[in-house]
Design an enzyme around this catalytic site. Structure first.
Site, mmCIF file in Angstrom:
data_model
loop_
_atom_site.group_PDB
_atom_site.id
_atom_site.type_symbol
_atom_site.label_atom_id
_atom_site.label_comp_id
_atom_site.label_asym_id
_atom_site.label_seq_id
_atom_site.Cartn_x
_atom_site.Cartn_y
_atom_site.Cartn_z
ATOM 1 N N GLY A 214 0.837 -1.206 0.000
ATOM 2 C CA GLY A 214 0.000 0.000 0.000
ATOM 3 C C GLY A 214 0.865 1.246 0.000
ATOM 4 N N ARG B 230 -0.760 -6.535 -4.822
ATOM 5 C CA ARG B 230 -0.840 -7.884 -5.415
ATOM 6 C C ARG B 230 0.516 -8.117 -6.061
ATOM 7 N NH1 ARG B 230 -6.034 -6.584 -8.844
ATOM 8 N NH2 ARG B 230 -5.150 -4.545 -8.546
ATOM 9 N N ASP C 53 5.726 -5.292 5.442
ATOM 10 C CA ASP C 53 5.775 -6.709 5.778
ATOM 11 C C ASP C 53 5.771 -7.631 4.538
ATOM 12 O OD1 ASP C 53 5.320 -9.137 6.869
ATOM 13 O OD2 ASP C 53 3.367 -8.669 7.752
ATOM 14 N N THR D 73 5.559 1.710 6.030
ATOM 15 C CA THR D 73 4.149 1.380 6.261
ATOM 16 C C THR D 73 3.566 2.358 7.276
ATOM 17 O OG1 THR D 73 2.548 -0.146 7.271
ATOM 18 C CG2 THR D 73 4.821 -0.494 7.881
ATOM 19 N N ASP E 285 1.363 1.507 9.176
ATOM 20 C CA ASP E 285 1.007 0.675 10.340
ATOM 21 C C ASP E 285 2.123 0.632 11.394
ATOM 22 O OD1 ASP E 285 -1.205 0.073 8.794
ATOM 23 O OD2 ASP E 285 -0.412 -1.859 8.132
ATOM 24 N N ASP F 294 4.365 -1.521 11.742
ATOM 25 C CA ASP F 294 4.487 -2.870 12.308
ATOM 26 C C ASP F 294 5.670 -3.649 11.745
ATOM 27 O OD1 ASP F 294 3.516 -3.198 9.757
ATOM 28 O OD2 ASP F 294 1.968 -4.636 10.294
ATOM 29 N N ARG G 14 -3.847 -2.745 10.647
ATOM 30 C CA ARG G 14 -3.869 -4.202 10.575
ATOM 31 C C ARG G 14 -3.860 -4.820 11.969
ATOM 32 N NH1 ARG G 14 -3.080 -6.145 5.082
ATOM 33 N NH2 ARG G 14 -1.919 -4.372 4.299
#
Ligand code: F6P
Length: 361
Positions: free
Chosen positions: A11, A75, A116, A138, A140, A142, A184
């Site tokens: 993303g 993807r 990730d 990211t 996130d 993470d 997430r």
């Protein structure tokens, strides 16, 4: 002339363009190297029809722009790529083609900017001989092996601004206002923005919750004259006796987290009679101009990754440790992922000390 490739996978996140710009300037100014941009994540490595030669002029003015001039894709995993054969969708392993293309494009090294998923794929390609250097990205936050990923700071700013705005309606209408945030399986954005905006409850995946302690706290606040409440909830959070919620009705090919904020609003409205509304901030968290911090971090990451690539330190990911830019092996970084909020850590302890409720009390 030596050549570096660069692609941005997963993303998008604010700061991607700052990385691309830093790689181009560092490579061309210091190493006299050509930089090739591959489009749309790993798709552009498997099918590199549309590569772009990145010059100083191509990256001019992009430092402050969100998104990525190279396009991104979550993807396109070369190890399990969807293709259509005789009208039917099939999953094929195209990793050999990806590796061949690194040679065909004469790339001495490939800088992969991702989170990730993208860096796990990068590690697998490196294990098969690809000269890859990773950059952790990211919203996130993470990704393991680094103190912080770029994109997170901007997402936290956007989330904090949203929570600040919800405060006014919460106060005016004596309501509970809930903001569902991305992340997430990690609660970094909800926790960071919740702390920054003075939320009353923060619900994160790392601390499964009950609503009872939350409503008890709201009652206490009402007795003390505060008739409104702000809940910062991570999309991946879930009740102690329940599961994470996914949007299964959006026709997409993979499960996307979402819905827990509205579920909590319904339970508060119906179960506790607390007038509640839910807002889902969604992809607004991934957009916009990167904060100065994210531009700074992305620039240092881009410059650091270029130096790693130029000195042949493949299979490494550039990282930030205690204010210093360094590197860690992709293997270790991937193994340490996801990096989750420590429920017993300083952030949570400080928040609890301020009276913020997490739903496990
Ligand atoms: O990993 C970044 C992220 O924005 C997550 O916080 C979120 O769950 C997911 O991506 C959304 O993915 P998509 O853009 O495919 O909807």
């Amino acid at each position: 002339m030596r050549r570096i490739g660069i692609l941005t996978g997963g993303g998008d996140a604010p700061g991607l363009n700052a990385v691309i710009r830093a790689v181009v300037h560092t490579a061309m100014n210091n190493f006299d190297v050509e930089v090739l941009g591959l489009r749309n994540g790993f798709d552009g490595l498997v099918e590199p029809e549309d590569v772009i030669s990145l010059s100083h002029s191509k990256v001019r003015g992009i430092l402050s722009h969100g998104g990525t001039i190279l396009g991104a894709a979550n993807r396109g995993n070369p190890f399990s790529r969807k293709t259509v054969v005789d009208g039917k969708e099939v999953i094929s392993d195209m990793s050999a083609q990806a590796l061949e293309n690194i040679e065909r494009l004469n790339l001495d090294s490939l800088i992969v900017v991702g989170g990730d998923g993208t860096l796990t794929i990068s590690k697998a390609l490196y294990d098969r001989g690809a000269p890859i250097v990773g950059v952790p990205k990211t919203i996130d936050n993470d990704m393991g092996g680094t103190d912080v990923t770029f994109g997170f700071n901007t997402a936290m700013r956007t989330a904090t601004e949203a929570l600040d705005k919800l405060h006014t309606t919460a106060e005016s209408h004596s309501r509970a206002m809930i903001l569902e945030l991305m992340g997430r399986n990690a609660g970094w954005i909800a926790l960071g923005a919740g702390l920054a905006s003075g939320a009353d409850a923060i619900l994160i995946p790392e601390i499964p919750f009950d609503l009872e302690p939350v409503t008890n706290r709201f009652e206490e606040r009402a007795q003390n004259g505060s008739n409104f409440n702000i809940i910062s909830v991570a999309e991946g959070s879930h009740p102690k006796d329940g599961k994470q919620q996914f949007k299964n009705d959006d026709g997409l090919y993979y499960g996307r987290l979402g819905g827990i904020g509205q579920t909590i609003a319904n339970e508060l409205n119906l179960g506790s009679g607390i007038d509640s509304r839910c807002t889902v901030l969604g992809h607004l968290q991934r957009g916009g101009t990167p904060t100065p911090y994210d531009r700074w971090l992305a620039t240092l990451y881009g410059a650091g990754a270029t130096r790693l690539a130029m000195s042949g330190k493949y299979g490494m990911m550039v990282n930030l440790r205690g204010g210093d830019i360094g590197a860690i092996s992709l293997t270790d970084a991937v193994e340490q992922t996801p990096k989750l909020v420590n429920p017993d850590g300083d952030l949570i302890t400080a928040a609890r000390g301020l009276g913020i409720v997490f739903g496990d009390e």
